[in-house]
Design a protein around this motif. Structure first.
Motif, PDB file in Angstrom:
ATOM      1  N   ARG A   1      -4.281  -7.195   4.273  1.00  0.00           N
ATOM      2  CA  ARG A   1      -2.858  -6.869   4.283  1.00  0.00           C
ATOM      3  C   ARG A   1      -2.654  -5.359   4.344  1.00  0.00           C
ATOM      4  O   ARG A   1      -1.770  -4.875   5.049  1.00  0.00           O
TER       5      ARG A   1
ATOM      6  N   SER B   1       4.891  -6.745  -1.992  1.00  0.00           N
ATOM      7  CA  SER B   1       4.690  -8.020  -1.296  1.00  0.00           C
ATOM      8  C   SER B   1       3.742  -8.911  -2.088  1.00  0.00           C
ATOM      9  O   SER B   1       3.897 -10.125  -2.106  1.00  0.00           O
ATOM     10  N   SER B   2       2.782  -8.293  -2.789  1.00  0.00           N
ATOM     11  CA  SER B   2       1.879  -9.113  -3.597  1.00  0.00           C
ATOM     12  C   SER B   2       2.624  -9.742  -4.769  1.00  0.00           C
ATOM     13  O   SER B   2       2.354 -10.886  -5.136  1.00  0.00           O
TER      14      SER B   2
ATOM     15  N   ASP C   1       4.459 -12.739  -3.624  1.00  0.00           N
ATOM     16  CA  ASP C   1       3.528 -13.848  -3.439  1.00  0.00           C
ATOM     17  C   ASP C   1       3.179 -14.531  -4.752  1.00  0.00           C
ATOM     18  O   ASP C   1       2.921 -15.730  -4.772  1.00  0.00           O
TER      19      ASP C   1
ATOM     20  N   PRO D   1       4.744  -1.151  -0.317  1.00  0.00           N
ATOM     21  CA  PRO D   1       4.756  -2.457   0.347  1.00  0.00           C
ATOM     22  C   PRO D   1       3.633  -3.388  -0.109  1.00  0.00           C
ATOM     23  O   PRO D   1       3.855  -4.588  -0.274  1.00  0.00           O
TER      24      PRO D   1
END
Lengths: 283, 261
Positions: free
Chosen positions: B166, B202-203, B206, B198
């Protein structure tokens, strides 16, 4: 009594003022395939989470009205009861991989290990579901080394192996390419033909029109239409609510304007109905 | 995406087929012996007469030696230079130049530390080379280690390559919009900053979905979990583990007795 009964359901996510679902009434019979359509933010996912018990057990917030799913009342039972009866598969295939298993075979067995199933029975059930979902060729690979469509079939298999009474699918193909979507749809179709109760939020109306028994159209948290695919998808007000209409309906509407569609015939929602209409006008 | 995410090398050997707990007990008792046992040369002896033969028996000798040397040589070089020159209380000068002088006390200290680290790292390396992480974790949770703890460990092993992939994607996206990631060291470090936001956010998003996914698979259901993989264990191995535990306790006892006298 219906398998799923929602009465006067209103739900607010924590710290929000406007309801995500409002005054919703819904009954789903055993073996029925209900599709949910609606624009983004219409409440499709919220409804999926409610039926699978994640509302109010995972997402807190404020739930009013009554919910009964496979005889479970969320105010009396915990999430544990729900996950044994209701299987949930959602959009992002990648995030549904447990992350603690190194092969697809072990990944699928993860749910059974948590249910405390005996290893011999576990192997039988995993083998069976691998065959049903057509992923024999993937079983020794790492779940992370797969394409999106393959991962989504693994996610489906991992839920189906737990033998849920109700399968809830929240836009299972929205992040997949056409081939991946087709493979996932094929598995869902097989399950529907076997008589499994399925609740599925989905944007691809052509597919839904063909296989769903009934469709629920949502807009801003409220039910605007509930009925057979033809009743719902044929209704002219759908585009006002941001819901796409079937491309077969679009073709027939154009044809009607051009005088190429039999006037007494209703708007088609599937390919077959569309073809029949044109055959009639040609004849 | 690589299929192989751990040190594990799948081979058929006597060491591979040992119960993971036996190998874990062996690693811990060797470390305790190396740190608390008598004699300056005990750790070296443990390395050459226990760990190396075991790695050969486990058919991972080449990887074992390669990895341990690669990991440890730079550290040892650094340790010897620093300790022999700057060990506090070093009196016996071996040689000196300019303002530096190397003392034999420093060299002995460096040797002792280095060989202890050698045993510590390589006994875990032997465990990891011959044991699949999921076998180890399955065995530990079967013996009562909380499932959430073993989940955290195995999922971390899996998530690292995902995060790397990623990070590459995010950096590519930023580069395509004109972020300069090349050039000198300072410029490269500075270009990492826009990556952090980011990647972390984003993690975190998730994590919620991942939690729903494992919850949907009954992870927190309060029943006794079963395991797909049957992990062999024997009486003999259990005895071996008790012997190793006793030996470790005796070593610690010996050390305490020494310090009391």
């Amino acid at each position: 009594m219906a398998l799923i009964e929602l009465k006067n359901l209103t739900y607010h996510y924590p710290l929000t003022n406007s309801p995500a679902l409002q005054d919703l009434d819904l009954e789903v019979q055993e073996g029925e395939f209900l599709a949910i359509v609606g624009a983004n933010g219409a409440g499709k996912s919220t409804l999926c989470y409610t039926i699978s018990g994640f509302i109010p057990h995972f997402f807190k917030g404020e739930l009013a009205g009554s919910v009964s799913v496979a005889g479970i009342d969320p105010t009396k039972a915990g999430l544990g009861e729900f996950v044994q009866k209701v299987g949930l598969v959602f959009q992002n295939p990648f995030n549904q991989i447990s992350g603690s298993k190194f092969t697809v075979y072990e990944e699928i067995a993860f749910g059974l290990e948590n249910l405390g199933i005996d290893p011999a029975e576990m192997r039988e059930r995993v083998d069976e579901i691998i065959r049903l979902t057509r992923i024999e060729d993937l079983k020794d690979r790492s779940p992370y080394a797969l394409s999106g469509g393959q991962q989504q079939r693994v996610a489906l298999a991992s839920i189906l192996v737990m033998r849920p009474q109700i399968l809830v699918l929240d836009e299972p193909t929205s992040q997949l390419d056409p081939i991946g979507s087709q493979e996932v749809f094929q598995v869902i179709k097989d399950m529907a033909l076997q008589g499994m109760t399925i609740i599925m939020a989905e944007h691809k109306v052509e597919w839904v029109a063909e296989f769903a028994d009934r469709i629920l159209a949502l807009s801003a948290g409220q039910a605007i239409k509930l009925g057979t695919p033809r009743e719902v998808l044929g209704s002219p007000e759908l585009p006002e609510h941001g819901i796409g209409i079937s491309r077969y309906t679009q073709v027939a509407r154009k044809a009607l304007q051009a005088g190429l569609w039999p006037e007494k015939r209703s708007m088609p929602v599937t390919l077959d109905e569309c073809v029949q209409g044109f055959q009639e006008i040609i004849a | 995406m690589p299929d192989r995410l751990s040190f594990f090398i799948p081979r058929e050997s006597r060491v591979h087929s040992l119960n993971p707990l036996t190998k874990l007990a062996l690693a811990f008792s060797l470390i305790i012996l190396a740190f608390f046992g008598p004699g300056l040369f005990l750790p070296v002896a443990l390395y050459f007469f226990v760990l190396v033969p075991l790695s050969l028996l486990g058919k991972v000798g080449k990887e074992f030696l390669q990895t341990s040397f690669r990991l440890l040589l730079p550290l040892f070089a650094f340790l010897f230079v620093m300790q022999s020159l700057f060990y506090p209380g070093g009196e016996t000068v071996i040689f000196s130049f300019w303002i530096f002088s190397a003392t034999s006390e420093g060299v002995v200290f460096a040797f002792r530390t280095a060989t202890r680290i050698l045993v510590m790292v390589s006994s875990f390396l032997l465990l990891l080379l011959t044991t699949h992480p999921s076998t180890l974790m399955n065995d530990l949770s079967r013996r009562g280690v909380p499932a959430s703890l073993s989940y955290i460990i195995t999922s971390t092993l899996q998530i690292i390559p995902q995060m790397q992939a990623r990070a590459v994607t995010i950096q590519d996206a930023q580069r395509s919009r004109g972020l300069d990631t090349g050039g000198n060291l300072i410029n490269r470090i500075r270009s990492l900053l826009p990556l952090v936001g980011p990647l972390v956010f984003s993690s975190l998003v998730d994590v919620e979905e991942r939690a729903i996914a494992i919850e949907a698979r009954a992870f927190t259901l309060p029943v006794k979990k079963t395991s797909l993989i049957d992990i062999p264990d024997s009486r003999g191995e259990a005895v071996l583990r008790w012997v190793m535990a006793a030996l470790s306790l005796m070593t610690i006892g010996y050390r305490i007795w020494l310090s009391l006298n």
